[in-house]
Design a protein around this motif. Structure first.
Motif, PDB file in Angstrom:
ATOM      1  N   VAL A   1      34.596  52.307  41.670  1.00  0.00           N
ATOM      2  CA  VAL A   1      33.791  51.571  40.694  1.00  0.00           C
ATOM      3  C   VAL A   1      33.092  50.404  41.380  1.00  0.00           C
ATOM      4  N   LEU A   2      31.786  50.325  41.188  1.00  0.00           N
ATOM      5  CA  LEU A   2      31.032  49.134  41.556  1.00  0.00           C
ATOM      6  C   LEU A   2      30.801  48.353  40.268  1.00  0.00           C
ATOM      7  N   ALA A   3      31.393  47.175  40.180  1.00  0.00           N
ATOM      8  CA  ALA A   3      31.336  46.369  38.965  1.00  0.00           C
ATOM      9  C   ALA A   3      30.333  45.241  39.150  1.00  0.00           C
ATOM     10  N   VAL A   4      29.316  45.203  38.303  1.00  0.00           N
ATOM     11  CA  VAL A   4      28.289  44.166  38.346  1.00  0.00           C
ATOM     12  C   VAL A   4      28.542  43.201  37.196  1.00  0.00           C
ATOM     13  N   GLU A   5      28.710  41.932  37.507  1.00  0.00           N
ATOM     14  CA  GLU A   5      29.007  40.904  36.503  1.00  0.00           C
ATOM     15  C   GLU A   5      28.139  39.676  36.770  1.00  0.00           C
ATOM     16  N   PRO A   6      27.411  39.189  35.753  1.00  0.00           N
ATOM     17  CA  PRO A   6      26.478  38.096  36.003  1.00  0.00           C
ATOM     18  C   PRO A   6      27.122  36.725  36.173  1.00  0.00           C
ATOM     19  N   ASP A   7      28.325  36.526  35.639  1.00  0.00           N
ATOM     20  CA  ASP A   7      28.920  35.194  35.646  1.00  0.00           C
ATOM     21  C   ASP A   7      29.963  35.073  36.756  1.00  0.00           C
ATOM     22  N   PRO A   8      29.789  34.149  37.710  1.00  0.00           N
ATOM     23  CA  PRO A   8      30.745  34.017  38.807  1.00  0.00           C
ATOM     24  C   PRO A   8      32.157  33.692  38.346  1.00  0.00           C
ATOM     25  N   ARG A   9      32.286  32.979  37.218  1.00  0.00           N
ATOM     26  CA  ARG A   9      33.615  32.618  36.720  1.00  0.00           C
ATOM     27  C   ARG A   9      34.347  33.852  36.195  1.00  0.00           C
ATOM     28  N   MET A  10      33.633  34.713  35.510  1.00  0.00           N
ATOM     29  CA  MET A  10      34.238  35.962  35.059  1.00  0.00           C
ATOM     30  C   MET A  10      34.547  36.859  36.254  1.00  0.00           C
ATOM     31  N   ALA A  11      33.628  36.883  37.222  1.00  0.00           N
ATOM     32  CA  ALA A  11      33.811  37.736  38.399  1.00  0.00           C
ATOM     33  C   ALA A  11      35.027  37.316  39.215  1.00  0.00           C
ATOM     34  N   GLU A  12      35.339  36.031  39.219  1.00  0.00           N
ATOM     35  CA  GLU A  12      36.527  35.561  39.942  1.00  0.00           C
ATOM     36  C   GLU A  12      37.791  36.167  39.340  1.00  0.00           C
ATOM     37  N   VAL A  13      37.873  36.179  38.003  1.00  0.00           N
ATOM     38  CA  VAL A  13      39.030  36.781  37.335  1.00  0.00           C
ATOM     39  C   VAL A  13      39.023  38.296  37.537  1.00  0.00           C
ATOM     40  N   LEU A  14      37.845  38.891  37.496  1.00  0.00           N
ATOM     41  CA  LEU A  14      37.700  40.327  37.729  1.00  0.00           C
ATOM     42  C   LEU A  14      38.256  40.715  39.097  1.00  0.00           C
ATOM     43  N   ARG A  15      37.901  39.973  40.105  1.00  0.00           N
ATOM     44  CA  ARG A  15      38.409  40.277  41.452  1.00  0.00           C
ATOM     45  C   ARG A  15      39.932  40.176  41.496  1.00  0.00           C
ATOM     46  N   ARG A  16      40.472  39.169  40.858  1.00  0.00           N
ATOM     47  CA  ARG A  16      41.933  39.009  40.834  1.00  0.00           C
ATOM     48  C   ARG A  16      42.598  40.174  40.119  1.00  0.00           C
ATOM     49  N   ASN A  17      41.997  40.611  39.016  1.00  0.00           N
ATOM     50  CA  ASN A  17      42.603  41.690  38.228  1.00  0.00           C
ATOM     51  C   ASN A  17      42.520  43.050  38.909  1.00  0.00           C
ATOM     52  N   THR A  18      41.653  43.176  39.894  1.00  0.00           N
ATOM     53  CA  THR A  18      41.487  44.467  40.574  1.00  0.00           C
ATOM     54  C   THR A  18      41.971  44.415  42.032  1.00  0.00           C
ATOM     55  N   THR A  19      42.781  43.433  42.344  1.00  0.00           N
ATOM     56  CA  THR A  19      43.297  43.302  43.710  1.00  0.00           C
ATOM     57  C   THR A  19      44.019  44.556  44.171  1.00  0.00           C
ATOM     58  N   ALA A  20      44.742  45.195  43.248  1.00  0.00           N
ATOM     59  CA  ALA A  20      45.521  46.389  43.599  1.00  0.00           C
ATOM     60  C   ALA A  20      44.687  47.664  43.540  1.00  0.00           C
ATOM     61  N   LEU A  21      43.383  47.523  43.329  1.00  0.00           N
ATOM     62  CA  LEU A  21      42.490  48.679  43.221  1.00  0.00           C
ATOM     63  C   LEU A  21      41.401  48.555  44.279  1.00  0.00           C
ATOM     64  N   PRO A  22      41.687  48.960  45.508  1.00  0.00           N
ATOM     65  CA  PRO A  22      40.728  48.746  46.604  1.00  0.00           C
ATOM     66  C   PRO A  22      39.436  49.516  46.447  1.00  0.00           C
ATOM     67  N   GLN A  23      39.396  50.503  45.543  1.00  0.00           N
ATOM     68  CA  GLN A  23      38.160  51.266  45.349  1.00  0.00           C
ATOM     69  C   GLN A  23      37.173  50.544  44.426  1.00  0.00           C
ATOM     70  N   VAL A  24      37.514  49.306  44.007  1.00  0.00           N
ATOM     71  CA  VAL A  24      36.621  48.507  43.173  1.00  0.00           C
ATOM     72  C   VAL A  24      35.864  47.507  44.041  1.00  0.00           C
ATOM     73  N   ASP A  25      34.547  47.522  43.929  1.00  0.00           N
ATOM     74  CA  ASP A  25      33.694  46.510  44.555  1.00  0.00           C
ATOM     75  C   ASP A  25      33.046  45.687  43.452  1.00  0.00           C
ATOM     76  N   VAL A  26      32.911  44.401  43.673  1.00  0.00           N
ATOM     77  CA  VAL A  26      32.328  43.500  42.681  1.00  0.00           C
ATOM     78  C   VAL A  26      31.073  42.857  43.256  1.00  0.00           C
ATOM     79  N   GLU A  27      29.989  42.897  42.494  1.00  0.00           N
ATOM     80  CA  GLU A  27      28.757  42.212  42.860  1.00  0.00           C
ATOM     81  C   GLU A  27      28.344  41.316  41.697  1.00  0.00           C
ATOM     82  N   VAL A  28      27.976  40.082  42.016  1.00  0.00           N
ATOM     83  CA  VAL A  28      27.622  39.105  40.990  1.00  0.00           C
ATOM     84  C   VAL A  28      26.108  39.058  40.821  1.00  0.00           C
ATOM     85  N   GLY A  29      25.661  39.209  39.582  1.00  0.00           N
ATOM     86  CA  GLY A  29      24.232  39.137  39.302  1.00  0.00           C
ATOM     87  C   GLY A  29      23.896  39.836  37.997  1.00  0.00           C
ATOM     88  N   LEU A  30      22.735  39.533  37.458  1.00  0.00           N
ATOM     89  CA  LEU A  30      22.235  40.207  36.270  1.00  0.00           C
ATOM     90  C   LEU A  30      21.842  41.640  36.618  1.00  0.00           C
TER      91      LEU A  30
END
Length: 277
Positions: free
Chosen positions: A68-97
């Motif tokens: 999963v490539l997860a796109v999230e516009p808010d850096p504060r939400m993305a910070e929690v997102l990264r923490r919640n997916t620490t055990a899921l290495p197949q998740v990449d997070v990119e910040v932006g609209l």
């Protein structure tokens, strides 16, 4: 999320209480994930998530092994997102609209958005979706609803909601109103209205997933109410007054409430290459 004005500002308000949002909002059921993946028909689709928030849907889909490539516009939400997916290495997070996101040459088998499609620019969101999908790829748009079972609570909460203009329909609706199929109208913004005239997307379906009944205590339910955008944009004093009014109603009726857990999902498929003119 976001259209770049009042809509974008309201869409990004969730980041001001990212931790509370993560604690209070529900996740997504195995039944919802099954519904989407059965439609996709691909054993391990590459997925793009739009407006991923703190990762409620990300965890549900990546937990099935999907990259999963997860796109999230808010850096504060993305910070929690990264923490919640620490055990899921197949998740990449990119910040932006999503509207400004740089796709490059990447395309995906599945594009999904949980509680986020209505925040996107209606003039461009289908174009961006089409460009991000492989031919035959799936778009899945879904929302959780928690309509209440007790009609007395419903009546009293609806009156308070109307007084404050907080648009809490997903939480203050009545369960019996959700007994039928999904009604698609321009007023309720259901995506089938948006996609109906677009020949690039086929096999369009609207599915109501019923996940069962949930009991909430007053604190848990009010915490969830406090994360709704219509509540968050209130002035602090007015927001506190609203929550106090809702608590008084709950205290009068036993300090808790039962809701149905419903997820409505719209599914469509990008036209296969050979079908395009």
């Amino acid at each position: 999320m976001g259209q770049g004005s009042a809509g974008q500002e309201r869409a990004l308000v969730f980041g001001t209480t990212a931790e509370q949002y993560d604690a209070a909002r529900p996740g997504y059921s195995a039944l919802l994930v099954d519904t989407v993946l059965d439609y996709v028909g691909n054993a391990s689709p590459r997925a793009l998530e739009i407006g991923a928030g703190t990762g409620k849907a990300t965890v549900a889909f990546a937990g099935r092994g999907l990259p999963v490539l997860a796109v999230e516009p808010d850096p504060r939400m993305a910070e929690v997102l990264r923490r919640n997916t620490t055990a899921l290495p197949q998740v990449d997070v990119e910040v932006g609209l999503f509207e400004q996101w740089q796709r490059a040459e990447r395309r995906f088998d599945l594009l999904y958005a949980a509680q986020a499609w209505h925040w996107l620019d209606p003039e461009t969101r289908r174009d961006h979706t089409f460009d991000a999908l492989v031919p035959g790829g799936t778009v899945a748009l879904f929302w959780n609803f928690a309509p209440m079972v007790d009609p007395v609570l419903h009546r009293e909460f609806t009156a308070i909601d109307a007084d404050y203009g907080t648009e809490l329909g997903r939480l203050t609706g009545l369960a019996t109103e959700f007994e039928g199929e999904i009604e698609a109208t321009e007023e309720n913004g259901w995506p089938s209205v948006d996609f109906a005239g677009d020949p690039r997307f086929t096999d369009q379906r609207s599915v109501r997933v019923r996940n069962g009944r949930t009991r909430h205590d007053a604190d848990a339910w009010l915490s969830r109410v406090a994360t709704q955008s219509g509540v968050q944009i209130l002035e602090p004093e007015r927001r506190a007054t609203l929550l106090a009014a809702l608590r008084r109603v709950l205290d009068t009726h036993g300090a808790g409430l039962d809701t149905e857990w419903i997820t409505d999902v719209f599914l469509a498929r990008r036209l296969p290459e050979q079908t395009q003119a």
